[in-house]
Write a protein that holds these residues in place. Structure first.
Motif, short mmCIF file in Angstrom:
data_model
loop_
_atom_site.label_atom_id
_atom_site.label_comp_id
_atom_site.label_asym_id
_atom_site.label_seq_id
_atom_site.Cartn_x
_atom_site.Cartn_y
_atom_site.Cartn_z
N GLN A 1 0.75 -1.14 0.20
CA GLN A 1 -0.05 0.05 0.12
C GLN A 1 0.69 1.27 0.25
O GLN A 1 0.93 2.19 0.74
CB GLN A 1 -0.97 0.06 1.23
N SER A 2 1.76 1.24 -0.95
CA SER A 2 2.88 2.37 -1.28
C SER A 2 3.73 2.62 0.11
O SER A 2 4.53 3.51 0.01
CB SER A 2 1.93 3.76 -1.34
N ALA A 3 3.79 1.55 0.96
CA ALA A 3 4.74 1.38 1.94
C ALA A 3 6.03 1.19 1.57
O ALA A 3 7.19 1.53 2.11
CB ALA A 3 4.26 0.73 3.06
N TYR B 1 14.67 -7.39 -4.02
CA TYR B 1 14.67 -6.19 -3.05
C TYR B 1 13.62 -5.59 -2.51
O TYR B 1 12.60 -5.55 -3.46
CB TYR B 1 15.56 -5.28 -3.97
N TYR B 2 13.50 -5.32 -1.58
CA TYR B 2 12.58 -4.36 -0.89
C TYR B 2 13.15 -2.94 -0.68
O TYR B 2 14.06 -2.75 0.00
CB TYR B 2 12.09 -4.59 0.61
N LEU B 3 12.27 -1.98 -1.30
CA LEU B 3 12.73 -0.72 -1.27
C LEU B 3 11.61 0.29 -0.39
O LEU B 3 10.52 0.29 -0.68
CB LEU B 3 12.62 -0.08 -2.71
N PHE B 4 12.34 0.73 0.84
CA PHE B 4 11.18 1.60 1.65
C PHE B 4 11.51 2.78 1.60
O PHE B 4 12.56 3.21 2.13
CB PHE B 4 11.50 0.91 3.06
N PRO B 5 10.89 3.74 1.19
CA PRO B 5 10.89 5.07 1.02
C PRO B 5 10.90 5.72 2.80
O PRO B 5 10.13 5.21 3.42
CB PRO B 5 9.74 5.72 0.39
N LEU B 6 11.91 6.73 2.81
CA LEU B 6 11.82 7.42 4.12
C LEU B 6 11.00 8.75 4.41
O LEU B 6 11.36 9.77 5.05
CB LEU B 6 13.30 7.53 4.61
N THR B 7 10.07 8.79 3.40
CA THR B 7 9.40 10.27 3.58
C THR B 7 8.51 10.49 4.61
O THR B 7 8.77 11.87 5.09
CB THR B 7 8.24 10.19 2.29
N GLN B 8 8.00 9.72 5.33
CA GLN B 8 7.24 9.93 6.57
C GLN B 8 8.30 10.19 7.84
O GLN B 8 8.05 11.10 8.64
CB GLN B 8 6.48 8.68 7.08
N GLU B 9 9.40 9.61 7.79
CA GLU B 9 10.50 9.97 8.68
C GLU B 9 10.96 11.37 8.57
O GLU B 9 11.25 11.91 9.39
CB GLU B 9 11.53 8.69 8.71
N GLU B 10 11.42 11.53 7.21
CA GLU B 10 11.76 12.95 7.01
C GLU B 10 10.78 14.06 7.32
O GLU B 10 11.14 15.05 7.81
CB GLU B 10 12.35 13.07 5.31
N ALA C 1 14.82 9.59 -0.07
CA ALA C 1 15.64 8.62 0.62
C ALA C 1 14.95 7.35 0.86
O ALA C 1 13.51 7.49 1.05
CB ALA C 1 16.12 9.46 1.80
N GLY C 2 15.66 6.18 0.94
CA GLY C 2 15.09 5.02 1.47
C GLY C 2 16.05 4.14 1.74
O GLY C 2 17.31 4.34 1.75
N LEU C 3 15.23 2.86 2.32
CA LEU C 3 16.16 1.83 2.66
C LEU C 3 15.95 0.70 1.56
O LEU C 3 14.78 0.46 1.67
CB LEU C 3 15.68 1.34 4.00
N VAL C 4 16.77 0.07 1.19
CA VAL C 4 16.76 -0.99 0.24
C VAL C 4 17.42 -2.31 1.14
O VAL C 4 18.65 -2.17 1.70
CB VAL C 4 17.82 -0.80 -0.86
N ILE C 5 16.67 -3.47 1.17
CA ILE C 5 16.91 -4.63 1.72
C ILE C 5 16.77 -5.74 0.63
O ILE C 5 15.94 -6.01 -0.02
CB ILE C 5 16.06 -5.19 2.80
#
Length: 672
Positions: A160-162, A242-251, A223-227
């Protein structure tokens, strides 16, 4: 879980290897500094420019600098604000760092949990799906690509766009043909770092890295975190997931925290500044009041007092200040009353003594006229009685004059007079004493009129005192009286070549009843008030009475008066130190020696080679400056001590008195 990293190699860009390149020995010609005169010329050219620029920059800042130096309240508040700013910045950095670390840790844990579930689901689906038997390699590859596409869509649908999911083949050389699959329009080539892919391809663990996520639709990168992890699909082929997690909410959360901290810090600084201003004001305001009252007290308003409220330290300071001011006012009133009583006593005694003195004078005159009939001892007593009565009358006149000066009742009757006539009358009166002393009085500068608005009686009294003193202390040598006029001033200088003035006597030369040598007898019957009255007469004219002398080299007293009454003096037409002083003679001798040494250093030419030159007539020596630097401007009571060593180890120094009443004296003279 571990994060991979690679060590930089010597050949990699950005890695500096070897010794830093420096300039070669000697450098190039263009890099050398200019030598000798060129360097000095450049510096001389740049110096005034730099000073002019510094003055131009500093001029607008002078009011602020003056306010900063004079306002302690401003300095304390500014210091408080600066320290508060440092504390707020430090606290903000610590809080922002802690919040950032907390947000990243929470995001990292959630991302790792989400990625682990996705990797497990992908592995379970690959195990549950079986390959069709007898399928060709091309069909098998197409089936693998379709399987990865459906896997990426299935895994990304739960985000869900997370997060977004990317599946890549291990063979990066033919990535497009081997089925690159990504969700959310993510650009897998630029979003997944090559370093992370390298570690994923080499190991079987899960690897992660913070990077920037790029999109193919033109959406801004974030910015994001890639696992990532290496897995096997349904056909048993290895691929990268790969899972790509954006850090928009944290920013956004971190930006909100920064804004909150900045707003709170600003309010805290304003609040601290206001508190500091109010607190300092409670301390500075009484101090400013005390300073203002002290200035008014020094101006003579002795009734000023501080307002005292409360019982704190400031109140105690105010009470102590008021008590000090009250005691000071009482003491000054006592001293003024005592001074008035003394002046009245001197005036009354002087007046009261005139009546009996007149009677005694009449009786003494009768006795003095009849002394030829007395025996020698009685006749001599009659002569001594007459001499002492003359001195007594002179003393009473001087005391009355001093009392007028002290009471401020002395009046000036100024009119245009020619000082040459005054000098002639003074010299005529001093001729008998000069003849007894074997002294000749020489007048210089009486060819031109020397006119000034002055009180003839007072000027004559000053000059008579100076001339008589010069004759008495001149040791039988000549006394020179010099007159001059220049600009707005006239001057009369009396020069003697007697005992001179000793160092350390400058502050006492014009004191009342002071004598340089108490053992020296007064041959003229002086009272010891002559120079004191002369100083007051000079001040009454707005002029200067100055003295210079050196031990064994004589002395010179100079009276300078304005041409027009009430006109301020800016200089004197006669130098205070005479041209024939020991110091000037030594300087002249040294100058002549240097000139002769310079002339003898020039090599002589043969007589046959030297042309015949006509010798020009000798010109007169240049005159000295007409403005005395020791008498500039404002205070006719300046004293500039000037010691000159001589054979006796003595020195010389000028002494000044008179003018506008501001006396500045320095040891180096003696009084008479």
């Amino acid at each position: 879980m571990s994060e991979g990293s690679t060590a930089p190699k010597p050949g990699d860009p950005g890695v500096r290897t070897g010794r830093a390149a420096g300039p070669r020995r000697g450098g190039s010609r263009s890099g050398r500094l200019p030598r000798g005169g060129r360097l000095f010329r450049d510096r001389a050219r740049g110096g005034p420019v730099l000073r002019l620029f510094a003055r131009w920059v500093r001029r607008p800042l002078l009011p602020a600098m003056r306010l900063w130096r004079r306002n302690i309240q401003l300095r304390i508040v500014a210091g408080t604000l600066l320290m508060s700013l440092g504390v707020v910045l430090l606290l903000g950095l610590v809080v922002i760092g802690q919040v950032r670390n907390g947000l990243l840790d929470a995001k990292e844990k959630a991302a790792q949990s989400q990625a682990a579930g996705g990797f497990s689901a992908a592995q379970d689906r690959a195990a549950a799906t079986a390959s069709a038997p007898g399928q060709q390699d091309g069909a098998r590859a197409g089936s693998s690509v379709n399987w990865r596409s459906s896997l990426v869509e299935q895994l990304a649908s739960g985000g869900q766009s997370a997060f977004n999911v990317v599946a890549l083949s291990l063979d990066t050389g033919d990535t497009a043909s081997r089925g690159v699959r990504a969700s959310g329009e993510v650009d897998p080539i630029t979003s997944i770092p090559a370093e992370l892919r390298h570690y994923v391809a080499q190991g079987t663990d899960t690897f992660q890295k913070f990077t920037s996520i790029h999109y193919t639709s033109g959406k801004p990168s974030e910015a994001g975190l890639v696992i990532g992890k290496r897995l096997n699909d349904a056909e048993g082929t290895q691929y990268e997931l790969y899972y790509l997690f954006p850090l928009t909410q944290e920013e956004d959360s971190l930006t909100l925290v920064k804004g909150t901290l900045a707003t709170a810090g600003l309010f805290v600084m304003v609040l601290l500044g206001a508190i500091a201003w109010l607190m300092v004001r409670q301390v500075v305001t009484p101090v400013r009041m005390a300073a203002g009252i002290a200035e008014r007290l020094s101006a003579g308003r002795l009734q000023e007092r501080m307002k005292v409220t409360g019982e704190d330290d400031i109140a105690r300071l105010g009470e102590a200040f008021n008590k000090m001011a009250q005691n000071l006012q009482l003491k000054i009133q006592q001293l003024e009353e005592l001074s008035r009583m003394q002046r009245r006593f001197v005036s009354d005694v002087s007046h009261e003594l005139r009546t009996p003195l007149t009677t005694v004078r009449m009786a003494a005159d009768v006795i003095h006229e009849a002394r030829v009939d007395f025996d020698p001892i009685t006749a001599r007593s009659a002569e001594l009685l007459g001499d002492q009565l003359d001195r007594f009358e002179s003393l009473l006149s001087d005391l009355l004059e001093i009392s007028r000066f002290d009471a401020g009742a002395a009046a000036l009757e100024a009119e245009p007079i020619d000082l040459r006539q005054v000098v002639r009358r003074v010299i005529g009166g001093a001729e008998p004493l000069a003849e007894r002393k074997g002294t000749r009085i020489v007048v210089v500068g009486d060819k031109q009129p020397v006119v000034a608005e002055a009180d003839a009686r007072r000027v004559e009294r000053v000059l008579r005192n100076l001339v008589v003193n010069a004759v008495e202390h001149g040791e039988g040598r000549d006394v020179v009286v010099k007159l001059a006029a220049a600009g707005g001033a006239v001057a009369v200088a009396v020069r003697d070549y007697g005992v001179g003035l000793k160092p350390g006597e400058a502050t006492r030369v014009f004191n009342r009843f002071w004598r340089a040598d108490p053992a020296r007898a007064r041959t003229t019957g002086g009272t010891g008030l002559g120079l004191s009255i002369a100083v007051e007469d000079a001040r009454l004219h707005g002029g200067w009475l100055q003295a210079w002398g050196e031990p064994g080299g004589g002395s010179q007293f100079r009276l300078t008066l304005p041409r027009t009454a009430d006109e301020p003096l800016r200089g004197s037409p006669i130098p205070l130190e005479p041209e024939d002083s020991r110091r000037n003679r030594e300087q002249a001798a040294a100058g002549r020696a240097q000139e002769s040494a310079r002339l003898t250093a020039v090599p002589a030419q043969p007589a046959g080679d030297r042309p015949q030159l006509s010798v020009p007539p000798r010109l007169p020596a240049p005159s000295h400056a007409t403005v005395d630097p020791t008498a500039l401007p404002g205070s006719g009571a300046r004293v500039v001590g000037r010691g000159v060593p001589d054979g006796d180890g003595g020195g010389a120094g000028p002494v000044t008195a008179g003018g506008n009443g501001n006396a500045e004296r320095e040891d180096g003279t003696r009084g008479r």
